[in-house]
Enzyme design. Structure first.
Site, PDB file in Angstrom:
ATOM      1  CD  GLN A 105      -2.477  -1.216   2.753  1.00  0.00           C
ATOM      2  OE1 GLN A 105      -3.541  -0.599   2.939  1.00  0.00           O
ATOM      3  NE2 GLN A 105      -1.857  -1.884   3.708  1.00  0.00           N
ATOM      4  CG  ASN A 106       4.078   1.189   2.455  1.00  0.00           C
ATOM      5  OD1 ASN A 106       3.038   1.549   3.031  1.00  0.00           O
ATOM      6  ND2 ASN A 106       4.932   0.325   2.987  1.00  0.00           N
ATOM      7  CG  ASP A 108       7.942   3.655   0.885  1.00  0.00           C
ATOM      8  OD1 ASP A 108       7.600   3.631   2.085  1.00  0.00           O
ATOM      9  OD2 ASP A 108       8.125   2.614   0.218  1.00  0.00           O
ATOM     10  CG  HIS A 123      -3.099   2.218  -2.093  1.00  0.00           C
ATOM     11  ND1 HIS A 123      -3.186   2.113  -0.728  1.00  0.00           N
ATOM     12  CD2 HIS A 123      -4.235   1.648  -2.569  1.00  0.00           C
ATOM     13  CE1 HIS A 123      -4.326   1.527  -0.393  1.00  0.00           C
ATOM     14  NE2 HIS A 123      -4.967   1.215  -1.490  1.00  0.00           N
ATOM     15  CB  CYS A 153      -0.036  16.781 -19.497  1.00  0.00           C
ATOM     16  SG  CYS A 153      -0.004  15.227 -20.448  1.00  0.00           S
ATOM     17  CB  CYS A 155      -2.390  16.149 -23.794  1.00  0.00           C
ATOM     18  SG  CYS A 155      -3.055  16.387 -22.131  1.00  0.00           S
ATOM     19  CB  THR A 193      -1.318  -2.475   6.952  1.00  0.00           C
ATOM     20  OG1 THR A 193      -2.418  -1.648   6.550  1.00  0.00           O
ATOM     21  CG2 THR A 193      -1.771  -3.914   6.997  1.00  0.00           C
ATOM     22  CG  ASN A 218       0.494  -3.528  13.649  1.00  0.00           C
ATOM     23  OD1 ASN A 218       0.843  -2.764  14.558  1.00  0.00           O
ATOM     24  ND2 ASN A 218      -0.169  -3.125  12.579  1.00  0.00           N
ATOM     25  CD  GLU A 220      -0.420   0.737  18.225  1.00  0.00           C
ATOM     26  OE1 GLU A 220       0.453   1.589  18.357  1.00  0.00           O
ATOM     27  OE2 GLU A 220      -1.543   0.958  17.705  1.00  0.00           O
TER      28      GLU A 220
END
Ligand code: BV8
Ligand code: ZN
Length: 260
Positions: A105-106, A108, A123, A153, A155, A193, A218, A220
């Protein structure tokens, strides 16, 4: 440290006999590289900047400059950032399995920099931009800092960060490939996550439906912890290198699947 050692041992045994593994990663795995997460109390990105202001298509239409400044700031912050032991351990796990699909989902790019060979960015990517009007023009990697924002852009329209904003559909090819990897894997992992953003959060549940042993890492508890066979309490930068070592030993001791 992890949950009960039996949880860790069960995770090692499952990985030891696995051929195909799928790992969903979130902002937590990059946190030890110094990249802030979204929802961490006190440091989360969304505490500083309301996501409605910078991470929705409405925000992009209403105030493209504000959205561009937010993503330029995130690119700027990445300049001093490197993969951490969690990324590297996951990348070295490539050699333990016939297939290891990292569904991240990162945005980076740290999994790729750490050497993971099969990474699906569900993502999008901080380093890629695309045409606001979908003319097909993309730039990857886009130079940082951007010469001007929002960049024109070819275009005549403008370019936008090639990331999936809230309320936008995920890239269908990548998402389908991620679902298939989840359905077909023997072990599914959820790494760092909060499992609150759908449909990505549901990918480990697809693995479970497909009969996989599912492991969460995780510090938590998350909204989906109860669905995992094992939930290891600790940072990925500590637990993944220990899992890598333990699975190697497990295999060397002739347990788990034979190396043919
Ligand atoms: C969609 C890219 C179909 C950009 C991101 C109303 C209208 C429209 C949609 C919705 C709606 N209500 C709900 C939805 C669905 C919405 C959603 O789920 N919202 C949530 C908030 C309820 N989803 C969407 O909009 C998705 N699209 O549904 O399309 C559609 C289309 C039109 C209309 C309706 C539906 C698109 C979502 C994608 C958004 N883009 N990122 C960018 O990065 O800037 S989301 C972003 O947050 C991440 O990509 C990730 O997916 C998500 C969750 O973040 P995490 O990675 O989990 O990070 P977080 O901070 O939350 O947690 C960190 C975790 O790490 C914690 O658990 C912590 O304990 C742990 N941790 C800390 N340290 C460590 C650690 N773990 C390990 N080691 C450590 N050291
Ligand atoms: Zn264009």
């Amino acid at each position: 440290m992890t949950g009960s050692s039996s949880g860790f041992d069960r995770a090692v045994a499952a990985l030891g006999s696995a051929r195909r593994v799928m790992a969903l990663s979130g902002a937590g795995i990059s946190r030890e590289s110094g990249v802030p997460t979204f929802r961490e109390a006190g440091e989360g990105l969304w505490e500083k900047v309301p996501m409605e202001e910078v991470a929705t298509p409405e925000a992009l239409r209403r105030n493209p400059l504000r959205v561009w400044e937010f993503y330029e700031m995130r690119r700027e912050n990445m300049k001093s950032v490197d993969p951490n032991p969690g990324h590297y351990a996951l990348a070295q796990m490539d050699d333990l399995f016939d297939e290891l699909t990292v569904v991240t989902q990162n945005i980076d790019g740290l999994h790729q920099r750490a050497g993971s060979r099969d990474v699906i960015e569900v993502h999008g990517s901080l380093w890629r931009v695309r045409c606001v009007d979908d003319c097909g023009h993309e730039v990857d990697p886009f130079p940082h800092p951007a010469p001007e924002i929002p960049p024109p852009c070819r275009c005549g329209s403008t370019l936008r960060p090639a990331v999936v904003l809230f309320g936008e559909n995920l890239p269908i090819v990548e998402f389908e490939r991620a679902r298939r990897a989840a359905l077909e894997c023997d072990v599914g992992m959820s790494l760092g996550t909060s499992s609150v953003v759908w449909p990505a959060a549901g990918i480990p549940l697809v693995a479970k439906e497909g009969g996989a042993f599912v492991i969460e890492v995780n510090p938590e508890e998350t909204e989906l912890t109860a669905h995992f066979d094992v939930s290891l309490r600790g940072p990925t930068g500590d637990i993944l290198p220990r899992l890598l070592e333990a699975v190697r030993k497990h295999r060397a001791a002739g347990k788990g699947r034979s190396q043919e």
